[in-house]
Structures are given as C-alpha cells and as structure tokens.
Design a protein around this motif. Structure first.
Motif, PDB file in Angstrom:
ATOM      1  N   ARG A   1       0.844  -1.182   0.000  1.00  0.00           N
ATOM      2  CA  ARG A   1       0.000   0.000   0.000  1.00  0.00           C
ATOM      3  C   ARG A   1       0.887   1.241   0.000  1.00  0.00           C
ATOM      4  NH1 ARG A   1      -3.341  -2.917   3.750  1.00  0.00           N
ATOM      5  NH2 ARG A   1      -4.144  -4.718   2.650  1.00  0.00           N
ATOM      6  N   SER A   2       0.307   2.379  -0.471  1.00  0.00           N
ATOM      7  CA  SER A   2       1.090   3.625  -0.553  1.00  0.00           C
ATOM      8  C   SER A   2       1.096   4.345   0.789  1.00  0.00           C
ATOM      9  CB  SER A   2       0.505   4.542  -1.643  1.00  0.00           C
ATOM     10  OG  SER A   2       0.514   3.866  -2.869  1.00  0.00           O
ATOM     11  N   VAL A   3       1.690   3.660   1.764  1.00  0.00           N
ATOM     12  CA  VAL A   3       1.782   4.211   3.124  1.00  0.00           C
ATOM     13  C   VAL A   3       3.211   3.985   3.628  1.00  0.00           C
ATOM     14  CG1 VAL A   3      -0.660   3.817   3.682  1.00  0.00           C
ATOM     15  CG2 VAL A   3       1.032   2.007   4.108  1.00  0.00           C
ATOM     16  N   PRO A   4       3.629   4.746   4.650  1.00  0.00           N
ATOM     17  CA  PRO A   4       4.963   4.504   5.218  1.00  0.00           C
ATOM     18  C   PRO A   4       5.078   3.085   5.773  1.00  0.00           C
ATOM     19  CG  PRO A   4       4.069   6.607   5.972  1.00  0.00           C
ATOM     20  CD  PRO A   4       2.952   5.903   5.261  1.00  0.00           C
ATOM     21  N   LEU A   5       6.279   2.579   5.828  1.00  0.00           N
ATOM     22  CA  LEU A   5       6.485   1.179   6.237  1.00  0.00           C
ATOM     23  C   LEU A   5       6.028   0.926   7.670  1.00  0.00           C
ATOM     24  CD1 LEU A   5       9.929   0.373   4.576  1.00  0.00           C
ATOM     25  CD2 LEU A   5       7.627  -0.186   3.757  1.00  0.00           C
TER      26      LEU A   5
ATOM     27  N   ASN B   1      -0.107   1.101  -9.465  1.00  0.00           N
ATOM     28  CA  ASN B   1      -1.402   0.816 -10.058  1.00  0.00           C
ATOM     29  C   ASN B   1      -2.475   1.621  -9.341  1.00  0.00           C
ATOM     30  OD1 ASN B   1      -3.164  -0.491 -11.864  1.00  0.00           O
ATOM     31  ND2 ASN B   1      -3.675  -2.070 -10.337  1.00  0.00           N
ATOM     32  N   GLU B   2      -3.150   2.496 -10.097  1.00  0.00           N
ATOM     33  CA  GLU B   2      -4.247   3.277  -9.502  1.00  0.00           C
ATOM     34  C   GLU B   2      -5.436   2.353  -9.267  1.00  0.00           C
ATOM     35  OE1 GLU B   2      -3.685   7.385 -11.929  1.00  0.00           O
ATOM     36  OE2 GLU B   2      -5.648   7.041 -10.964  1.00  0.00           O
ATOM     37  N   VAL B   3      -6.008   2.444  -8.064  1.00  0.00           N
ATOM     38  CA  VAL B   3      -7.164   1.615  -7.714  1.00  0.00           C
ATOM     39  C   VAL B   3      -8.313   2.552  -7.328  1.00  0.00           C
ATOM     40  CG1 VAL B   3      -7.982  -0.327  -6.326  1.00  0.00           C
ATOM     41  CG2 VAL B   3      -5.530  -0.123  -6.840  1.00  0.00           C
TER      42      VAL B   3
ATOM     43  N   THR C   1      -6.887   5.020  -4.117  1.00  0.00           N
ATOM     44  CA  THR C   1      -5.468   4.962  -3.771  1.00  0.00           C
ATOM     45  C   THR C   1      -4.661   4.447  -4.950  1.00  0.00           C
ATOM     46  OG1 THR C   1      -3.885   4.160  -2.115  1.00  0.00           O
ATOM     47  CG2 THR C   1      -5.474   2.569  -2.924  1.00  0.00           C
ATOM     48  N   THR C   2      -3.338   4.591  -4.848  1.00  0.00           N
ATOM     49  CA  THR C   2      -2.428   3.977  -5.812  1.00  0.00           C
ATOM     50  C   THR C   2      -1.555   2.994  -5.051  1.00  0.00           C
ATOM     51  OG1 THR C   2      -2.398   5.938  -7.222  1.00  0.00           O
ATOM     52  CG2 THR C   2      -0.546   4.420  -7.455  1.00  0.00           C
ATOM     53  N   ARG C   3      -1.452   1.771  -5.550  1.00  0.00           N
ATOM     54  CA  ARG C   3      -0.666   0.741  -4.883  1.00  0.00           C
ATOM     55  C   ARG C   3       0.575   0.469  -5.725  1.00  0.00           C
ATOM     56  NH1 ARG C   3      -3.788  -3.567  -2.025  1.00  0.00           N
ATOM     57  NH2 ARG C   3      -5.304  -2.530  -0.657  1.00  0.00           N
ATOM     58  N   MET C   4       1.466  -0.391  -5.244  1.00  0.00           N
ATOM     59  CA  MET C   4       2.574  -0.896  -6.041  1.00  0.00           C
ATOM     60  C   MET C   4       2.419  -2.426  -6.069  1.00  0.00           C
ATOM     61  SD  MET C   4       6.695  -0.178  -5.783  1.00  0.00           S
ATOM     62  CE  MET C   4       6.494   1.589  -6.017  1.00  0.00           C
TER      63      MET C   4
END
Ligand code: 6PG
Length: 251
Positions: A78-82, A175-177, A182-185
């Motif tokens: 997810r596009s969040v800090p670790l 990948n935009e969801v 959100t955008t994920r990797m």
C-alpha cells in the motif's frame, strides 16, 4: 524441469491452511538453500497470511529454516509509510521478521510510499540484482510467491478493471485503484507467472463466490484478475472449507 503441477487443497480450517503454507515455505526453503544457497520469496499482504507468519516464527518452524539465507520481497504494498498499520511490510515485520534471525540487507521492502516515479523500477532493479538477471530482460523466477485473493477476485494489487492488468513488460508497477481511492505498487503478471511456485492462501465465506468464478467460470481477467495467475512452475491453491464451499472440483 518436471511438468508444472496445479493443485487445489481444501483444509478444515484457516489454521490448517496456514500450517500447509508454512510447511511449503520450510520445505522449499530447505531445498533451495541446499541446492542454491539461498531462497527467494515474495510475501502477500492482507490478513490471511498472518496465521502463517505466526507459525513460521513458532518453535514448530523457526529452528528448521536458515533465515539468513532468505531474501524477502513483497508482491504488493500500500502507498503508506512502512511503519503504517496498513503496510504489508509492517505486518510481516511485526509477526515474523521481528522474531527470526533475518539479515537486514536481504529484506527488500516494496517502496510504495515513495512517490518518486522511479520507485517501481528501482524495486525491479533490486529484484534483478538479487535474482541475478538484467532488469530490462525477461522476468526472473522467484522460488516462491504467496498470493491472496480479495472478495472481488483481485490478487496482489491487480484489481478488476485497473491498468496493471494489461502490463506485459514491466515486472513491478504502480497501479491506480479507483475503488479504494489509492495507488498501490504491485508485481505484474509477467513476474508472477515466471515463478517456480505460486501459492494462493484463500480463506473465508466471502471468497466462495469469486473463487468459484476464478477456478471454474469463464475466463475474464478484467473481472477476475486472479485467473491471470498461470505460473511457469507449480500453482497451489490452499483453501479452507468456507472459501471452497461453491467449488464443483475440490482437488
Ligand atoms: C493486500 C494484498 C491483497 C490480499 C487480498 C486478500 O495488499 O491487501 O496483497 O492482494 O492478498 O486482498 O486479503 P485478505 O487476506 O485480508 O482477505
């Protein structure tokens, strides 16, 4: 190389699914470390793998695996800090990594938090470096990739109707969801399908209907992205009875 195996195994509980997933990890890790001196694995996110992480860190497994020889990657993030509660890395770190003698430089967190446009190709470069190939060439074969499946039949962060489903060259993309805003990797099909072994862990009644479509319905990757997982190597589906409830064929 022996013919790729595809099999479905139905277990009587999510704990039994987790145990089977942990046994697969141990057995493949022991074999790859014996044969090649190291084991490359991509962990999945979400909640299903948590029980498996607990088991791998337990006395039943923790002493039978040479953790220092294992390279950990993530199949999506997810596009969040670790350190964010939603991070797949944080989940694995808290439940598993913090309880095993891992080697820090062999743990490769996916930099989804890094909004730099290069971050996905940076992770691809890391995969190429560790697995010993060119980042611009054919995707390398992970020894093992774990996947989950959402109630919408997504896997990794390959969600229905999203752009990454059509990626045929890059191994890792953002990948935009839209449905999650959100955008994920995520790993893409080329990288997932290059693996020597892919193991789905799928549990819960909410997965029964999508799973029946994925395994027994007409092929439609836009609607059922998990159908696109057809690895060069072995494909295991480890299911609990609730998730498998609608399957006609349970083996
Ligand atoms: C994620 C996962 C995702 C997950 C499925 C199943 O980042 O959420 O990688 O693909 O495997 O959504 O999630 P559960 O195990 O929580 O049902």
């Amino acid at each position: 190389m022996s013919q790729p195996q595809r099999f479905i195994q139905v277990f009587d509980s999510s704990q039994a699914v987790a145990k089977a997933g942990a046994e697969l990890f141990r057995d493949l890790a022991q074999k790859q470390i014996q044969d090649h001196g190291r084991f490359t694995v991509a962990l999945s996110g979400g909640s299903t793998p948590k029980q498996m992480f607990e088991l791998l860190a337990s006395p039943d497994f923790v002493h039978s695996i040479d953790w220092a020889r294992i390279h950990f990657f993530w199949g999506d993030e997810r596009s969040v800090p670790l350190e964010h509660p939603d991070s797949n890395y944080r989940t694995a770190r808290e439940i598993l990594l913090s309880r095993i003698p891992f080697v820090a430089e062999n743990v490769h967190a996916m930099p989804a938090w890094d909004l730099n446009p290069q971050s996905a190709s940076d992770y691809q470069n890391t995969i190429a470096r560790v697995l010993g190939c060119s980042a611009g060439g054919e995707p390398p074969a992970f020894d093992l990739i774990y996947l989950g499946m959402g109630a919408d039949a997504h896997t990794a962060s390959l969600f229905p109707g999203t752009k990454a489903l059509g990626e045929s060259v890059q191994w890792v993309v953002r990948n935009e969801v839209p449905k999650l805003n959100t955008t994920r990797m995520t790993f893409t099909y080329p990288l997932i399908n290059a693996a020597d072994h892919v193991c789905f862990l799928v549990c819960g009644a909410d997965k029964a209907e999508p799973l029946q479509h994925v395994l027994e319905g007409a092929v439609n990757l836009e609607l059922y992205p998990s159908q696109g997982v057809k690895p060069a190597g072995n494909l295991s589906w480890y299911l609990d009875g609730l998730a498998a409830a609608r399957l006609q064929r349970r083996s």
